[in-house]
Design an enzyme around this catalytic site. Structure first.
Site, PDB file in Angstrom:
ATOM      1  N   ALA A 105     -52.516 -20.163  19.326  1.00  0.00           N
ATOM      2  CA  ALA A 105     -53.826 -20.553  18.799  1.00  0.00           C
ATOM      3  C   ALA A 105     -54.206 -21.989  19.156  1.00  0.00           C
ATOM      4  CB  ALA A 105     -53.840 -20.373  17.284  1.00  0.00           C
ATOM      5  N   HIS A 164     -39.209 -12.435  14.135  1.00  0.00           N
ATOM      6  CA  HIS A 164     -39.263 -13.879  13.940  1.00  0.00           C
ATOM      7  C   HIS A 164     -39.094 -14.225  12.471  1.00  0.00           C
ATOM      8  CE1 HIS A 164     -43.374 -12.814  12.752  1.00  0.00           C
ATOM      9  NE2 HIS A 164     -43.477 -14.023  12.209  1.00  0.00           N
ATOM     10  N   GLN A 223     -39.543 -17.924   9.616  1.00  0.00           N
ATOM     11  CA  GLN A 223     -40.123 -19.250   9.452  1.00  0.00           C
ATOM     12  C   GLN A 223     -39.108 -20.174   8.803  1.00  0.00           C
ATOM     13  OE1 GLN A 223     -44.293 -19.630   8.268  1.00  0.00           O
ATOM     14  NE2 GLN A 223     -44.388 -17.397   8.057  1.00  0.00           N
ATOM     15  N   GLU A 271     -44.907  -6.069 -15.875  1.00  0.00           N
ATOM     16  CA  GLU A 271     -43.965  -6.893 -15.127  1.00  0.00           C
ATOM     17  C   GLU A 271     -44.536  -8.267 -14.799  1.00  0.00           C
ATOM     18  OE1 GLU A 271     -41.130  -3.809 -12.900  1.00  0.00           O
ATOM     19  OE2 GLU A 271     -43.199  -3.766 -12.215  1.00  0.00           O
TER      20      GLU A 271
END
EC number: 2.7.7.12
Length: 307
Positions: A19, A124, A126, A278
């Site tokens: 990008a 992938h 991070q 929850e």
């Protein structure tokens, strides 16, 4: 599941343009680069002083990186070779040490599958390094410190020994590691990956332990995929002793571990939602940890795509 092996429009592929206009190299193994849309930045401004104690803010600084596991988009960790998984582990340890030299917390995490918010079909993860200890890290630091003080043994080391003896929540094990559905699990097939030796940080692992980690990760992730014969979505992440200024402190209460949080409940399309009671009161279980462990344990360790 028909993901092309290489797509020029996929910004994580070798040779693709991201990008920010940068072109990826023709990488053949792991590839690490700065996140083009970072949630943390090293020069984040200092916030203004609040005018009331209920409205307080502090600067959150750091760096965010992306790490591609492999150049092929149609692979996931369970379908990679042991050598390729070992390369990922080495890259994790290298990043943890590099960023941990200055940042107190380095969070390695993988969101796998669109169901877990992964917008890009490419293997992938991070890595976010922050100038502060996040909430989960602070909680784990406090509880592990309390346990060592009260019982004289790291909590997760003692827990691993107990689970290895009891075996009722054990999924897979080898000489250095074990994977259990934890006693406190809330997600249906949640697991906890633990070393048998006292290890504080990922970068402290020995060569043999990294090899056996690659093996047990592959075995676990193949079982996950075999459960509903689908590329199994999850969020996972490593937790270890804080770094940066904490490298000079006593962190013996910490034990390295990885959490796996998969959302699937009864099939490849029926997921567990944390809603209603929850969200507002307390998590409830749809099956017991023992049932989940037995289901995972009984699955074959040959991937359904390779049979």
């Amino acid at each position: 599941e028909d993901v092309p092996r290489w797509d020029p429009n996929n910004p994580l592929c070798p040779g693709a343009t991201r990008a920010n206009g940068e072109m990826n190299p023709q990488y053949e193994g792991t590839f690490v680069f700065p996140n083009d849309f970072p949630a943390l930045q090293p020069d984040a401004p200092e916030p203004d002083d609040g005018d009331h104690p209920l409205f307080r803010a502090a600067a959150a600084r750091g760096v965010c990186k992306v790490m591609c596991f492999h150049p092929w988009s149609d692979l996931t960790l369970p379908l990679m070779s042991l050598a390729e998984i070992r390369a990922v582990i080495d890259a994790w340890a290298e990043l943890a040490a590099e960023l941990g030299a200055s940042y107190p917390w380095v969070q390695i995490f993988e969101n796998k599958g669109a169901m877990m918010g992964c917008s890009n079909p490419h293997p992938h993860c991070q890595v976010w390094a922050s100038s502060f200890l996040p909430n989960e890290a602070r909680l784990e630091d406090r509880t592990q410190r309390q346990h060592l003080s009260q019982h004289g043994m790291p909590m997760l080391l003692e827990y691993a020994e107990q689970e290895a003896q009891r075996k009722e929540r054990l999924v897979v094990e080898n000489e250095d590691w074990l994977v259990v559905v934890p006693y406190w699990a809330t997600w249906p097939y949640q697991t906890l990956l633990l070393p048998r030796r006292h290890v504080c940080r990922l970068q402290d692992l020995r060569k043999g332990e990294r090899d056996s980690l690659a093996s047990i990760m592959q075995r676990l992730l193949i079982k996950y995929d075999n459960l509903f014969e689908v590329s199994f979505p999850y969020s996972m992440g490593w937790h270890g002793a804080p770094t940066g200024p904490y490298l000079e402190e006593d962190c013996r209460h910490w034990q390295l571990h990885a959490h796996y949080y998969p959302p699937l409940l009864r099939s490849a399309t029926v997921r567990k939602f944390m809603v209603g009671y929850e969200m507002l009161a307390q998590a409830q279980r749809d099956l017991t940890p023992e049932q989940a462990a037995e289901r995972l344990r009984s699955l074959p360790e040959v991937h359904y795509k390779c049979r």
